[in-house]
Design a protein around this motif. Structure first.
Motif, short mmCIF file in Angstrom:
data_model
loop_
_atom_site.label_atom_id
_atom_site.label_comp_id
_atom_site.label_asym_id
_atom_site.label_seq_id
_atom_site.Cartn_x
_atom_site.Cartn_y
_atom_site.Cartn_z
N ASP A 68 0.99 -1.28 0.13
CA ASP A 68 0.04 0.08 0.07
C ASP A 68 0.92 1.28 -0.08
O ASP A 68 1.70 1.37 0.82
CB ASP A 68 -0.83 -0.18 1.29
CG ASP A 68 -1.83 1.11 1.32
OD1 ASP A 68 -1.81 2.08 0.44
OD2 ASP A 68 -2.77 1.22 2.49
N PHE A 69 0.95 2.11 -1.04
CA PHE A 69 1.63 3.10 -1.40
C PHE A 69 0.90 4.61 -0.82
O PHE A 69 1.31 5.72 -1.20
CB PHE A 69 1.91 3.39 -2.73
CG PHE A 69 3.09 2.16 -3.12
CD1 PHE A 69 4.50 2.35 -3.17
CD2 PHE A 69 2.56 0.98 -3.56
CE1 PHE A 69 5.07 1.41 -3.53
CE2 PHE A 69 3.37 -0.12 -3.96
CZ PHE A 69 4.56 0.08 -3.94
N THR A 70 -0.26 4.47 -0.56
CA THR A 70 -1.13 5.53 -0.14
C THR A 70 -0.55 6.42 0.87
O THR A 70 -0.91 7.78 0.72
CB THR A 70 -2.59 5.15 0.15
OG1 THR A 70 -2.58 4.34 1.31
CG2 THR A 70 -3.42 4.41 -0.97
N ALA A 71 0.35 5.96 1.81
CA ALA A 71 0.62 7.02 2.80
C ALA A 71 2.20 7.48 2.20
O ALA A 71 2.91 8.26 3.00
CB ALA A 71 0.83 6.27 4.10
N GLY A 72 2.54 7.19 1.06
CA GLY A 72 3.86 7.36 0.47
C GLY A 72 4.49 6.26 -0.09
O GLY A 72 4.43 5.21 0.11
N ALA A 73 5.29 6.73 -1.22
CA ALA A 73 6.07 5.84 -1.98
C ALA A 73 7.33 5.29 -1.35
O ALA A 73 8.06 4.26 -1.82
CB ALA A 73 6.33 6.23 -3.56
N ASP A 74 8.04 6.19 -0.51
CA ASP A 74 9.32 5.70 0.12
C ASP A 74 9.45 4.49 0.76
O ASP A 74 10.23 3.58 0.94
CB ASP A 74 9.72 6.93 1.13
CG ASP A 74 9.80 8.19 0.37
OD1 ASP A 74 10.15 8.14 -0.98
OD2 ASP A 74 10.02 9.30 0.80
N ASN A 75 8.22 3.97 1.72
CA ASN A 75 8.36 3.05 2.26
C ASN A 75 6.60 2.44 2.65
O ASN A 75 6.07 2.84 3.70
CB ASN A 75 8.68 3.23 3.87
CG ASN A 75 8.92 2.09 4.68
OD1 ASN A 75 9.13 1.02 4.20
ND2 ASN A 75 8.72 2.09 6.08
N PRO A 76 6.51 1.78 1.57
CA PRO A 76 4.91 1.28 1.48
C PRO A 76 4.61 0.32 2.64
O PRO A 76 5.61 -0.28 3.15
CB PRO A 76 4.75 0.75 0.03
CG PRO A 76 6.15 0.12 -0.36
CD PRO A 76 7.10 1.33 0.31
#
Length: 398
Positions: A68-76
């Motif tokens: 899940d990348f919805t909170a950010g792509a750096d650390n899904p």
């Protein structure tokens, strides 16, 4: 959405005590996963994450992962990890994000490829061998597939992996294959490699519509006899299907009779779909039929002449894959202008500053929007009531 997916996985999937061996059926687990992904496309670049239902993938749920990348792509976030993967990797609930994945685990082999998914915007299949955390030689194969919450950006990736202990004499080379809109029959493109010469029928220049359909169907039989692995037969079948489509426009009554005899309905919004159903059979793989119809539709969009499809597809960058991608891009509607953000900025510029105590309310945490004025002064202007944004802020800070 990811919560409901994980819940349905937990409810419907029974965990395995030990990893399943890669037999004839399990060996194609990634194929079934891709076919499921393709069945959710419905003409879009990526399936909607809302359509991913754990009940539909219960046969490989234990071997799957959802990022899940919805909170950010750096650390899904690792929203779901199947029971078989957890058992093989000896991990528990402590793995909640990509950075928590043990570096020498099977799970790391699955997640190592996620950047290629984002960069290429297409599924990726792969296989290789490595030594796991217990010192065992593991032979594995899997697939990662993109999902989207808005139809444009990739903010979820669903992966499936299978494995077995590798014999000591077996040392397969790593394989990484971009799928890019084409169906996976194995980890490599089934149409790559040397071609055998295939005998295909050539209809006469004055052939009637029924004769053209018969010739196209004979070529499909050649393709089926080759287990779908002959590029020459496939392209020839598509070429004959395109010529049949062009000819059908000249004799619409004859075409209507053929559709009626086959029990296939005409489709005004997707006119090439009945064509490929007539040629390849209505029971042919639905994902492939969708791709074939898209390729024919793009040829029509490009005003390809009668008997011009074969040189067209052979010279088109990417061949069939390229045609399908080009047609889907051409169908994509122009994004509608959304000026709600601009309107909100205008309102917030005119809003009087508030005190933090007035905005905090009685909750333990409150997300507050601040504004910097022309003099550089920072002042709170409103509380953000959306609790999901607060949760995303927590995950980002965590």
């Amino acid at each position: 959405m990811d919560g409901s997916f994980a819940a349905s996985m937990t409810a419907d999937a029974e965990p395995h005590d030990t990893p399943m061996a890669i037999g004839n059926d399990e060996r194609r687990m990634h194929v079934r996963a891709y076919n499921y992904w393709a069945s959710l496309l419905n003409g879009r670049d990526f399936p909607s994450i809302e359509d991913l239902d754990g009940r539909d993938v219960s046969d490989f749920a234990d071997h799957s992962l959802l990022l899940d990348f919805t909170a950010g792509a750096d650390n899904p976030a690792t929203s779901f990890i199947g029971a078989a993967i957890r058992a093989e990797c000896e991990i528990g609930d402590e793995v909640r994000t990509l950075s928590d994945v043990p570096p020498r685990s099977l799970l790391s082999r699955l997640t190592d490829h996620w950047l290629q998914i984002v960069a290429n915007r297409a599924p990726i299949g792969f296989e290789a061998e490595f030594t796991n955390q217990r010192g065992h030689e593991i032979c594995y194969r899997g697939i990662l597939m993109p999902f989207s919450s808005d139809g444009e950006s990739i903010d979820f990736i669903y992966g499936v992996i299978n494995w077995k202990d590798a014999p000591s004499q077996q040392r397969p080379s790593p394989v990484l294959t971009l799928v890019e809109e084409d169906a996976i029959l194995d980890l490599t493109d089934p149409l790559d490699g040397e071609e055998e010469l295939v005998e295909v029928p050539v209809p006469a220049a004055d052939a009637g519509l029924a004769d053209r359909l018969s010739a196209a169907r004979e070529t499909v039989e050649v393709l089926k006899a080759a287990d779908g692995r002959s590029r020459a037969a496939l392209y020839r079948a598509l070429s004959l299907a395109y010529d049949f489509a062009v000819a059908s426009q000249r004799v619409p009554d004859d075409y209507a009779d053929l559709l009626d005899d086959a029990g296939i309905k005409a489709q005004a919004r997707a006119p090439m779909t009945p064509i490929v159903k007539l040629v390849f059979g209505a029971d042919y793989d639905k994902a492939r039929l969708t791709e074939f119809a898209a390729a024919l539709a793009h040829a029509e969009r490009c005003a390809i002449d009668f008997e011009g499809f074969l040189p067209f597809i052979e010279s088109f960058p990417g061949g069939l894959k390229g045609l399908v991608a080009a047609e889907r891009t051409a169908r994509r509607p122009e994004p509608r202008a959304d000026n709600r953000a601009d309107q909100a900025r205008i309102r917030l510029r005119a809003t009087s500053a508030k005190s933090l105590s007035a905005l905090a309310g009685n909750d333990e945490f409150t997300l507050v929007l601040v504004r910097r004025d022309a003099t550089g002064k920072v002042e709170p202007v409103c509380a953000v009531p959306d609790l999901s944004l607060l949760e995303k802020a927590f995950r980002k800070l965590g």
